[in-house]
Motif scaffolding. Structure first.
Motif, mmCIF file in Angstrom:
data_model
loop_
_atom_site.group_PDB
_atom_site.id
_atom_site.type_symbol
_atom_site.label_atom_id
_atom_site.label_comp_id
_atom_site.label_asym_id
_atom_site.label_seq_id
_atom_site.Cartn_x
_atom_site.Cartn_y
_atom_site.Cartn_z
ATOM 1 N N VAL A 38 -6.664 3.449 -7.834
ATOM 2 C CA VAL A 38 -6.846 4.878 -8.104
ATOM 3 C C VAL A 38 -5.466 5.445 -8.369
ATOM 4 N N PHE A 39 -5.315 6.143 -9.486
ATOM 5 C CA PHE A 39 -4.033 6.760 -9.814
ATOM 6 C C PHE A 39 -4.291 7.992 -10.658
ATOM 7 N N TYR A 40 -3.231 8.759 -10.896
ATOM 8 C CA TYR A 40 -3.343 10.047 -11.575
ATOM 9 C C TYR A 40 -2.411 10.079 -12.784
ATOM 10 N N VAL A 41 -2.953 10.538 -13.903
ATOM 11 C CA VAL A 41 -2.200 10.662 -15.147
ATOM 12 C C VAL A 41 -1.972 12.150 -15.405
ATOM 13 N N HIS A 42 -0.701 12.528 -15.610
ATOM 14 C CA HIS A 42 -0.323 13.925 -15.836
ATOM 15 C C HIS A 42 -0.068 14.108 -17.328
ATOM 16 N N ASP A 43 -0.998 14.788 -17.995
ATOM 17 C CA ASP A 43 -0.968 14.951 -19.447
ATOM 18 C C ASP A 43 -0.588 16.395 -19.768
ATOM 19 N N PRO A 77 3.399 10.555 -17.184
ATOM 20 C CA PRO A 77 3.677 9.951 -15.883
ATOM 21 C C PRO A 77 2.373 9.596 -15.165
ATOM 22 N N VAL A 78 2.407 8.491 -14.440
ATOM 23 C CA VAL A 78 1.274 8.041 -13.631
ATOM 24 C C VAL A 78 1.741 8.029 -12.186
ATOM 25 N N THR A 79 0.995 8.717 -11.315
ATOM 26 C CA THR A 79 1.405 8.858 -9.915
ATOM 27 C C THR A 79 0.302 8.386 -8.972
ATOM 28 N N VAL A 80 0.672 8.204 -7.696
ATOM 29 C CA VAL A 80 -0.295 7.767 -6.688
ATOM 30 C C VAL A 80 -1.164 8.921 -6.206
ATOM 31 N N GLY A 81 -0.724 10.151 -6.398
ATOM 32 C CA GLY A 81 -1.483 11.324 -5.966
ATOM 33 C C GLY A 81 -1.587 12.349 -7.074
ATOM 34 N N PRO A 82 -2.389 13.394 -6.873
ATOM 35 C CA PRO A 82 -2.604 14.395 -7.917
ATOM 36 C C PRO A 82 -1.397 15.293 -8.183
ATOM 37 N N SER A 83 -0.455 15.356 -7.259
ATOM 38 C CA SER A 83 0.734 16.188 -7.444
ATOM 39 C C SER A 83 1.777 15.431 -8.261
ATOM 40 N N ILE A 84 2.457 16.150 -9.144
ATOM 41 C CA ILE A 84 3.520 15.534 -9.939
ATOM 42 C C ILE A 84 4.673 15.091 -9.039
ATOM 43 N N GLU A 85 4.764 15.659 -7.827
ATOM 44 C CA GLU A 85 5.809 15.262 -6.884
ATOM 45 C C GLU A 85 5.477 13.954 -6.152
ATOM 46 N N LYS A 152 -10.399 -8.072 -17.329
ATOM 47 C CA LYS A 152 -11.495 -7.327 -17.943
ATOM 48 C C LYS A 152 -11.968 -6.344 -16.889
ATOM 49 N N GLY A 153 -12.395 -5.186 -17.343
ATOM 50 C CA GLY A 153 -12.825 -4.206 -16.364
ATOM 51 C C GLY A 153 -13.187 -2.874 -16.983
ATOM 52 N N TYR A 154 -13.287 -1.902 -16.108
ATOM 53 C CA TYR A 154 -13.676 -0.565 -16.538
ATOM 54 C C TYR A 154 -13.028 0.455 -15.617
ATOM 55 N N GLY A 155 -13.089 1.693 -16.026
ATOM 56 C CA GLY A 155 -12.567 2.771 -15.198
ATOM 57 C C GLY A 155 -13.430 4.005 -15.334
ATOM 58 N N ILE A 156 -13.340 4.846 -14.326
ATOM 59 C CA ILE A 156 -14.006 6.152 -14.327
ATOM 60 C C ILE A 156 -12.907 7.199 -14.289
ATOM 61 N N MET A 157 -12.935 8.109 -15.246
ATOM 62 C CA MET A 157 -11.938 9.168 -15.314
ATOM 63 C C MET A 157 -12.592 10.495 -14.936
ATOM 64 N N GLU A 158 -11.896 11.249 -14.091
ATOM 65 C CA GLU A 158 -12.319 12.596 -13.723
ATOM 66 C C GLU A 158 -11.155 13.544 -13.970
ATOM 67 N N ALA A 169 -3.177 18.920 -18.100
ATOM 68 C CA ALA A 169 -4.273 18.331 -17.323
ATOM 69 C C ALA A 169 -3.740 17.227 -16.421
ATOM 70 N N VAL A 170 -4.440 17.044 -15.305
ATOM 71 C CA VAL A 170 -4.209 15.911 -14.408
ATOM 72 C C VAL A 170 -5.530 15.165 -14.335
ATOM 73 N N LEU A 171 -5.482 13.886 -14.659
ATOM 74 C CA LEU A 171 -6.675 13.050 -14.711
ATOM 75 C C LEU A 171 -6.632 12.012 -13.603
ATOM 76 N N LYS A 172 -7.726 11.877 -12.891
ATOM 77 C CA LYS A 172 -7.850 10.851 -11.850
ATOM 78 C C LYS A 172 -8.559 9.650 -12.473
ATOM 79 N N LEU A 173 -7.934 8.485 -12.397
ATOM 80 C CA LEU A 173 -8.524 7.263 -12.925
ATOM 81 C C LEU A 173 -8.819 6.308 -11.772
ATOM 82 N N ASN A 174 -10.064 5.903 -11.680
ATOM 83 C CA ASN A 174 -10.513 4.937 -10.684
ATOM 84 C C ASN A 174 -10.878 3.677 -11.463
ATOM 85 N N VAL A 175 -10.072 2.629 -11.308
ATOM 86 C CA VAL A 175 -10.153 1.432 -12.144
ATOM 87 C C VAL A 175 -10.604 0.230 -11.321
#
Length: 180
Positions: A38-43, A77-85, A152-158, A169-175
């Protein structure tokens, strides 16, 4: 001259076949590992910390990602949490193309390169539709390197956070991936 259908020839053929079958079914098989991340993409398309830029569209570089045909290059940037910090563990580098006539859907293609943590130096290739008006979107993991070789795999983005007016936007990816 020996007869190929003799009982001796048949016996050796039977022993040979049984040996091959025994070896094929008793040696341990290499089972794929499953990894869940699980990680977060800051777009961010605006601001001093902008990580995406319009490269093509109907109105050139002034086109909005909300319009059909617009292409965006990203280095998010890809982070471990939803905050850019929170701790940065990688970068999502690639592009989005608005590929839906009503402007509500993107096609994304990007490489998630891990720059820190357990998977440093490895990458995942992500591809799929991002219909951002949906709460959850599923995408494919089509390739990988390093730790994720033969993945091989899949992910769910929220969407964790979205500011449409400022295009941030901040996107949560569960891979979930399987690899050797």
């Amino acid at each position: 001259m020996s007869n190929p259908l003799s009982p001796t020839s048949n016996f050796f053929f039977l022993i040979f076949t049984l040996t091959i079958l025994y070896v094929a079914y008793t040696f341990p098989r290499l089972q794929p590992k499953q990894t869940n991340l699980v990680f977060y993409v800051h777009d961010y398309l605006t601001g001093n910390d902008m990580s995406a830029v319009t490269v093509a569209g109907q109105r050139g570089p002034t086109s909005s990602i909300l319009h059909f045909g617009t292409m965006i290059a990203v280095d998010d940037p890809v982070t471990v949490g939803p905050s850019i910090e929170s701790k940065e563990i990688g970068r999502a580098q690639g592009m989005y193309v608005n590929s839906q006539l009503d402007g509500k859907g993107l096609h994304m293609v990007f490489c998630l390169t891990f720059t820190d943590g357990e998977f440093k130096g490895s990458s995942l290739e992500i591809q799929g539709a991002d219909i951002f008006s949906m709460k959850e979107r599923e995408f494919g993991i089509v390739s990988g390197t390093g730790y994720f070789r033969f993945v091989k795999g899949y992910g769910i983005m929220e969407t964790e956070f979205m500011d449409i007016a400022n295009l941030r936007a901040v996107l949560k990816l569960n891979v979930t991936v399987k690899h050797f």
